[in-house]
Design an enzyme around this catalytic site. Structure first.
Site, PDB file in Angstrom:
ATOM      1  CB  VAL A 272      75.364  39.538  34.152  1.00  0.00           C
ATOM      2  CG1 VAL A 272      75.987  39.252  35.314  1.00  0.00           C
ATOM      3  CG2 VAL A 272      74.226  40.941  34.512  1.00  0.00           C
TER       4      VAL A 272
ATOM      5  CG  HIS B 134      67.298  35.708  32.438  1.00  0.00           C
ATOM      6  ND1 HIS B 134      67.727  34.636  32.419  1.00  0.00           N
ATOM      7  CD2 HIS B 134      66.884  36.175  31.138  1.00  0.00           C
ATOM      8  CE1 HIS B 134      67.830  33.986  31.220  1.00  0.00           C
ATOM      9  NE2 HIS B 134      67.082  34.792  30.576  1.00  0.00           N
TER      10      HIS B 134
HETATM   11  P1  AMP Z   1      66.751  35.301  27.002  1.00  0.00           P
HETATM   12  O1  AMP Z   1      65.960  34.522  27.880  1.00  0.00           O
HETATM   13  O2  AMP Z   1      67.889  34.546  26.540  1.00  0.00           O
HETATM   14  O3  AMP Z   1      65.865  35.350  25.780  1.00  0.00           O
HETATM   15  O4  AMP Z   1      67.182  36.336  27.411  1.00  0.00           O
HETATM   16  C1  AMP Z   1      65.954  37.472  28.230  1.00  0.00           C
HETATM   17  C2  AMP Z   1      66.587  38.627  28.303  1.00  0.00           C
HETATM   18  O5  AMP Z   1      67.770  38.718  29.133  1.00  0.00           O
HETATM   19  C3  AMP Z   1      67.232  39.115  26.987  1.00  0.00           C
HETATM   20  O6  AMP Z   1      66.746  40.789  26.832  1.00  0.00           O
HETATM   21  C4  AMP Z   1      68.854  39.133  26.988  1.00  0.00           C
HETATM   22  O7  AMP Z   1      69.395  40.094  26.342  1.00  0.00           O
HETATM   23  C5  AMP Z   1      69.030  39.136  28.570  1.00  0.00           C
HETATM   24  N1  AMP Z   1      70.354  38.546  29.056  1.00  0.00           N
HETATM   25  C6  AMP Z   1      70.538  37.455  28.633  1.00  0.00           C
HETATM   26  N2  AMP Z   1      71.729  37.027  29.123  1.00  0.00           N
HETATM   27  C7  AMP Z   1      72.176  38.266  29.794  1.00  0.00           C
HETATM   28  C8  AMP Z   1      73.328  38.568  30.340  1.00  0.00           C
HETATM   29  N3  AMP Z   1      74.314  37.843  30.570  1.00  0.00           N
HETATM   30  N4  AMP Z   1      73.465  39.710  30.875  1.00  0.00           N
HETATM   31  C9  AMP Z   1      72.453  40.826  30.714  1.00  0.00           C
HETATM   32  N5  AMP Z   1      71.433  40.485  30.020  1.00  0.00           N
HETATM   33  C10 AMP Z   1      71.097  39.211  29.566  1.00  0.00           C
END
Ligand code: AMP
Length: 258
Positions: free
Chosen positions: A154, A14
């Site tokens: 990441v 994030h």
């Molecule tokens: P979430 O809180 O899981 O809904 O994720 C919010 C945003 O962060 C989404 O667009 C995810 O794709 C992105 N995200 C989650 N984990 C990662 C990661 N390891 N690397 C890059 N973006 C991420």
């Protein structure tokens, strides 16, 4: 303005999105909302990790100007009878096939956030590659002005894609979870050596999973990133994606092939 939609439990993935928004936008808004409509009835909505104070600190540290953390009733004032956004076909592929209704919930909440915030850019992670395809289609179909910006996955130093759900993993499950990134790495290596056939690449990934029988494969797919339909031959930009259960935790990983 740049918008970074999240479900909170913020981690370095994030943070990378917030930093990307910070670098390109005069104002950065981060939303924290564990969206009930994207969870299935037997999924982890109730126990999804929530860490509001730490999230505020991380968002501020990375340069967010606005934090939006609404209660459920604010985004769904009419409860389950709300209006929903459906992205047909795409929304039923990959994670949408395994998690019926998931992308309907995602598309609905992101549409609400885009309407509320009217950002110039909205930032998403390649980690959720099928989600990116669904949202790109939704933005095109509904004519949202926001540009969808996709940031790289990441990973922890050992290769595991960082996820809020990694906190569910025991030490032994954490080790088993590396099977996903190993499978992805194997495929990327074969593609770099010139292998392009879907059947061969999928079989190679499945062989990596077979070496860790505790890990239960959900899907191994090679698809066109915009339609999420299977392809026979890898081309630059093809999506290779996997999902698997490690214990009770469902994890995903992917690569955009060169
Ligand atoms: P979430 O809180 O899981 O809904 O994720 C919010 C945003 O962060 C989404 O667009 C995810 O794709 C992105 N995200 C989650 N984990 C990662 C990661 N390891 N690397 C890059 N973006 C991420």
């Amino acid at each position: 303005m740049g918008l970074v939609p999240t479900m909170g439990a913020l981690h370095p993935g994030h943070a990378s999105l917030i930093r990307a928004a910070r670098a390109a936008c005069s104002q950065v808004a981060v939303s924290l909302f564990v969206n009930p409509t994207q969870f299935g009835p037997n999924e982890d909505y109730a126990r999804y990790p929530r860490s509001f104070d730490a999230d505020c600190a991380l968002a501020e540290r990375e340069g967010a100007d606005v934090l939006f953390a609404p209660p459920v009733e604010e985004l769904y004032p009419n409860g389950p009878a709300s209006t929903f956004v459906e992205v047909p076909e795409l929304g039923d592929r990959l994670d949408g096939a395994s998690r019926p209704g998931h992308f309907r919930g995602v598309a609905t909440v992101v549409a609400k956030l885009l309407i509320a915030a009217e950002p110039d850019r909205a930032y998403f992670g390649q980690k959720d590659a099928a989600q990116v395809a669904v949202l790109r289609r939704m933005v095109a179909d509904l004519g949202f002005a926001a540009e969808i910006v996709v940031c790289p996955i990441v990973r922890d130093p050992d290769g595991l894609a960082i996820s809020s759900r990694n906190v569910y993993l025991s030490a032994s499950e954490r080790a088993q979870a590396l099977t996903l990134s190993r499978a992805i790495g194997e495929v990327a290596m074969l593609v770099a050596r010139g292998e392009r056939r879907a059947g061969v690449l999928i079989a190679a990934a499945r062989e990596v999973f077979a070496s860790e029988p505790e890990v239960r494969v959900d899907y191994v797919e090679m698809v066109d990133w915009s339609t999420l339909l299977p392809v026979e031959t890898a081309a630059p930009g093809t999506l290779f994606a996997v999902a698997a259960f490690v214990g009770k935790t469902r994890l995903i990983d992917n690569a955009i092939l060169q």
